[in-house]
Design an enzyme around this catalytic site. Structure first.
Site, mmCIF file in Angstrom:
data_model
loop_
_atom_site.group_PDB
_atom_site.id
_atom_site.type_symbol
_atom_site.label_atom_id
_atom_site.label_comp_id
_atom_site.label_asym_id
_atom_site.label_seq_id
_atom_site.Cartn_x
_atom_site.Cartn_y
_atom_site.Cartn_z
ATOM 1 N N LYS A 181 0.860 -1.186 0.000
ATOM 2 C CA LYS A 181 0.000 0.000 0.000
ATOM 3 C C LYS A 181 0.896 1.235 0.000
ATOM 4 O O LYS A 181 1.410 1.646 1.040
ATOM 5 C CB LYS A 181 -0.911 0.004 1.236
ATOM 6 C CG LYS A 181 -2.072 0.968 1.058
ATOM 7 C CD LYS A 181 -2.460 1.706 2.298
ATOM 8 C CE LYS A 181 -1.535 2.789 2.716
ATOM 9 N NZ LYS A 181 -1.327 3.886 1.747
ATOM 10 N N GLU A 257 9.502 1.251 10.671
ATOM 11 C CA GLU A 257 10.535 2.265 10.404
ATOM 12 C C GLU A 257 9.835 3.604 10.572
ATOM 13 O O GLU A 257 9.081 4.023 9.703
ATOM 14 C CB GLU A 257 11.074 2.111 8.974
ATOM 15 C CG GLU A 257 11.762 0.792 8.699
ATOM 16 C CD GLU A 257 13.117 0.666 9.364
ATOM 17 O OE1 GLU A 257 13.628 1.662 9.888
ATOM 18 O OE2 GLU A 257 13.651 -0.455 9.379
HETATM 19 P P1 NAD Z 1 2.419 8.715 7.343
HETATM 20 O O1 NAD Z 1 2.564 7.983 8.622
HETATM 21 O O2 NAD Z 1 1.406 9.777 7.251
HETATM 22 O O3 NAD Z 1 2.077 7.712 6.163
HETATM 23 C C1 NAD Z 1 2.873 6.564 5.907
HETATM 24 C C2 NAD Z 1 2.009 5.535 5.220
HETATM 25 O O4 NAD Z 1 0.985 5.131 6.112
HETATM 26 C C3 NAD Z 1 1.302 6.025 3.956
HETATM 27 O O5 NAD Z 1 1.233 4.961 3.041
HETATM 28 C C4 NAD Z 1 -0.079 6.374 4.469
HETATM 29 O O6 NAD Z 1 -1.073 6.299 3.480
HETATM 30 C C5 NAD Z 1 -0.279 5.292 5.505
HETATM 31 N N1 NAD Z 1 -1.254 5.612 6.541
HETATM 32 C C6 NAD Z 1 -1.599 6.834 7.028
HETATM 33 N N2 NAD Z 1 -2.550 6.698 7.969
HETATM 34 C C7 NAD Z 1 -2.800 5.368 8.082
HETATM 35 C C8 NAD Z 1 -3.667 4.596 8.903
HETATM 36 N N3 NAD Z 1 -4.478 5.155 9.786
HETATM 37 N N4 NAD Z 1 -3.648 3.259 8.763
HETATM 38 C C9 NAD Z 1 -2.816 2.671 7.869
HETATM 39 N N5 NAD Z 1 -1.972 3.336 7.076
HETATM 40 C C10 NAD Z 1 -1.960 4.670 7.180
HETATM 41 O O7 NAD Z 1 3.859 9.221 6.975
HETATM 42 P P2 NAD Z 1 4.302 10.039 5.698
HETATM 43 O O8 NAD Z 1 3.904 11.457 5.904
HETATM 44 O O9 NAD Z 1 3.873 9.359 4.441
HETATM 45 O O10 NAD Z 1 5.889 9.889 5.774
HETATM 46 C C11 NAD Z 1 6.658 10.680 6.571
HETATM 47 C C12 NAD Z 1 7.040 9.922 7.827
HETATM 48 O O11 NAD Z 1 7.673 8.698 7.472
HETATM 49 C C13 NAD Z 1 8.046 10.678 8.655
HETATM 50 O O12 NAD Z 1 7.721 10.599 10.010
HETATM 51 C C14 NAD Z 1 9.355 9.926 8.390
HETATM 52 O O13 NAD Z 1 10.306 10.025 9.403
HETATM 53 C C15 NAD Z 1 8.865 8.541 8.228
HETATM 54 N N6 NAD Z 1 9.849 7.757 7.489
HETATM 55 C C16 NAD Z 1 10.574 6.850 8.185
HETATM 56 C C17 NAD Z 1 11.539 6.110 7.530
HETATM 57 C C18 NAD Z 1 12.356 5.102 8.290
HETATM 58 O O14 NAD Z 1 12.943 4.258 7.638
HETATM 59 N N7 NAD Z 1 12.435 5.149 9.603
HETATM 60 C C19 NAD Z 1 11.746 6.281 6.158
HETATM 61 C C20 NAD Z 1 10.978 7.220 5.482
HETATM 62 C C21 NAD Z 1 10.018 7.947 6.169
#
Ligand code: NAD
Length: 488
Positions: A181, A257
């Site tokens: 997803k 992550e």
């Molecule tokens: P996000 O948490 O908003 O979304 C991440 C994913 O989760 C997306 O696919 C989103 O559609 C999905 N999602 C959102 N709400 C959900 C829910 N209620 N249930 C299931 N899935 C859901 O994060 P983002 O804004 O897309 O990405 C930025 C974040 O990702 C930052 O905090 C960054 O640090 C983190 N990140 C971490 C790593 C790592 O390896 N540690 C790498 C890249 C990004």
């Protein structure tokens, strides 16, 4: 091929059971280029029923995929690596169009992302169990591994290809089928990647891709479905926590992550030229929209002004613009919401007494641009030092001693990565033992490497991706106790 031609041919439907299908309610959602604010594609918006269909396809394909030989899986992954590299410029153009990063950085992401396919192709055939004699000399102990089973892979928008390959490749290598997803902001890269996987010979149902604007509605029922055995999530800590809670019901294997708040430490003995180069990469790579982006610059007080004025000069020289233009070094932020958040962190720091050394201003015009920004004199405890900025903003604070530097660095709920610049080997070893972090970069502003275990401690996550550790996330360990063959 022009970007428009490339975007015209990118698949925009869901990929379920080897078929490209509309959403069950025929709904679509727009994908926007953050450099222009214009819609570049309409993508099928998966419903909960589509999510279930994807899991059914993955569950049905699981047994046959697990039964393939390691060599067969390795060959398919190697072919997928070749295809991604062959289509590097095309994939990079898609990444830049939907995510905004400069084209050269998108090319670097394709190279990095492809390496997970190659790394796990190699891991597939090198992975072994063990056989040993029990300590009392009697029974024999055999340990082997089996694929965990159908896995839900949830990825963020900031590295649309690499975050997908970092999960799909080890899942395929281990013999797991999956439902991917991708983030709704950047679904096109994942869909094109799925097409390349199909061309590489990944059988129908082994990888399914379901972009959606209702992620919770789609993933919630999957996490409670007994056919799912694992979830691997990359994204924000808040969403990660919610997924861990939902995973409890089926006691799923969980990999997380999550967010970071990386300290970038520069000690008094550092090579300042190298520290400035490293700072530029650690801060501006991906426009600062990276979990491993330097979030807090902690500089020894004796060199702080020198470091700051040199960093300000370099930040002022950065060319901001549409990532598709060759001269662009800093693209837009992903959307207006992100830009508002970044700007409000800067504004609240300035209100609390911080000094704005450069940037900090939103210029009129299309796209979600935010300039490279440097702040100093930030009050302790300011929100900008506690939260992930996710933008090109460098807050600089100072320290007097190594002990204070470590204490400031560890003063965070996150523990993903730290960067430190020093020439002192003993100090390096002390830092490796005292910093609360999953990864530590010494005299470098980049640590990501497919051959290394990527991941964090504290609220930055659980588990590791890449390295020898990466495949273990998708394998169960099975121990077989065998009676002593010499006993009659
Ligand atoms: P996000 O948490 O908003 O979304 C991440 C994913 O989760 C997306 O696919 C989103 O559609 C999905 N999602 C959102 N709400 C959900 C829910 N209620 N249930 C299931 N899935 C859901 O994060 P983002 O804004 O897309 O990405 C930025 C974040 O990702 C930052 O905090 C960054 O640090 C983190 N990140 C971490 C790593 C790592 O390896 N540690 C790498 C890249 C990004």
């Amino acid at each position: 091929m022009s970007v428009l031609t490339i975007l015209d041919s990118v698949p925009t439907r869901l990929f379920i059971g080897g078929q490209w299908v509309q959403a069950s309610d025929s709904a679509t959602f727009p994908v926007v280029n953050p450099a222009t604010g214009k819609v570049i594609a309409e993508v099928a918006d998966a419903t909960a029923a589509d999510g279930e269909a994807a899991l059914t396809a993955a569950a049905n394909a699981q047994k046959a995929w697990a039964a393939t030989s390691p060599r067969e899986r390795a060959n398919i992954l190697a072919k997928a690596f070749d295809l991604v590299i062959e289509h590097r410029d095309e994939l990079a153009a898609i990444i830049t169009a939907e995510m905004g990063k400069p084209f050269a950085e998108s090319v670097a992401e394709v190279n990095y992302g492809a390496e997970f396919l190659r790394w796990f192709a190699e891991e597939t055939t090198h992975f072994a169990g063990r056989y040993s004699v029990a300590p009392d000399g009697r029974n024999r102990l055999m340990v082997h591994h089996r694929p965990v089973g159908p896995s839900l892979l949830i990825t963020p928008w900031n590295f649309p290809l690499a975050m997908a390959t970092r999960k799909v490749a080890p899942a395929l290598a281990a013999g797991c089928t999956s439902v991917l997803k991708p983030a709704a902001l950047t679904p096109l890269t994942a869909l094109r990647f799925a097409e390349l996987l199909q061309d590489a010979g990944v059988p129908a149902g082994v990888v399914n891709v379901v972009p959606t604007t209702q992620p919770g509605e789609l993933t919630g029922p999957l996490l409670r479905d007994e056919r799912l055995r694992k979830v691997s999530f990359t994204g924000s800590t808040a969403v990660g926590r919610a997924i861990i809670r939902d995973s409890a019901e089926q006691v799923l294997r969980v990999s997380m992550e999550l967010g970071g708040n990386a300290p970038f430490l520069v000690f008094e003995d550092a090579d300042l030229d190298a520290a400035i180069e490293g700072a530029m990469v650690a801060k501006l790579r991906n426009g600062g929209e990276a979990c491993v982006a330097a979030n807090r610059f902690l500089i020894h007080e004796s060199i702080a002004e020198q470091f700051t004025s040199r960093l300000v000069k370099r930040m002022n020289e950065v060319t901001m613009g549409d990532g598709a233009q060759p001269e662009t070094q800093l693209g837009p932020l992903i959307d207006e919401k992100s830009r508002t958040k970044v700007h409000s962190l800067v504004e609240s720091a300035v209100l609390a007494g911080a000094t704005l050394r450069t940037g900090g201003e939103i210029l009129p015009g299309e796209g979600y641009f935010y300039p490279a920004t440097v702040l100093t004199d930030i009050p302790a405890g300011a929100q900008i030092l506690r939260e992930e900025i996710f933008g090109p903003v460098a807050p600089i604070t100072t320290f007097r001693s190594e002990e204070e530097a470590v204490s400031l660095a560890n003063n965070s709920e996150y523990g993903l990565v730290c960067f430190a610049y020093t020439k002192d080997l003993n100090r390096t070893l002390r830092l490796a033992e005292s910093l609360e972090t999953g990864m530590l970069g010494i005299n470098t502003g980049v640590v990501s490497n497919p051959a290394a275990p990527f991941g964090g401690v504290k609220q930055s996550g659980l588990g590791r991706e890449g390295g020898a550790e990466g495949i273990l996330e998708y394998l169960e360990t099975v121990y077989v106790g065998i009676s002593d063959p010499n006993e009659r």
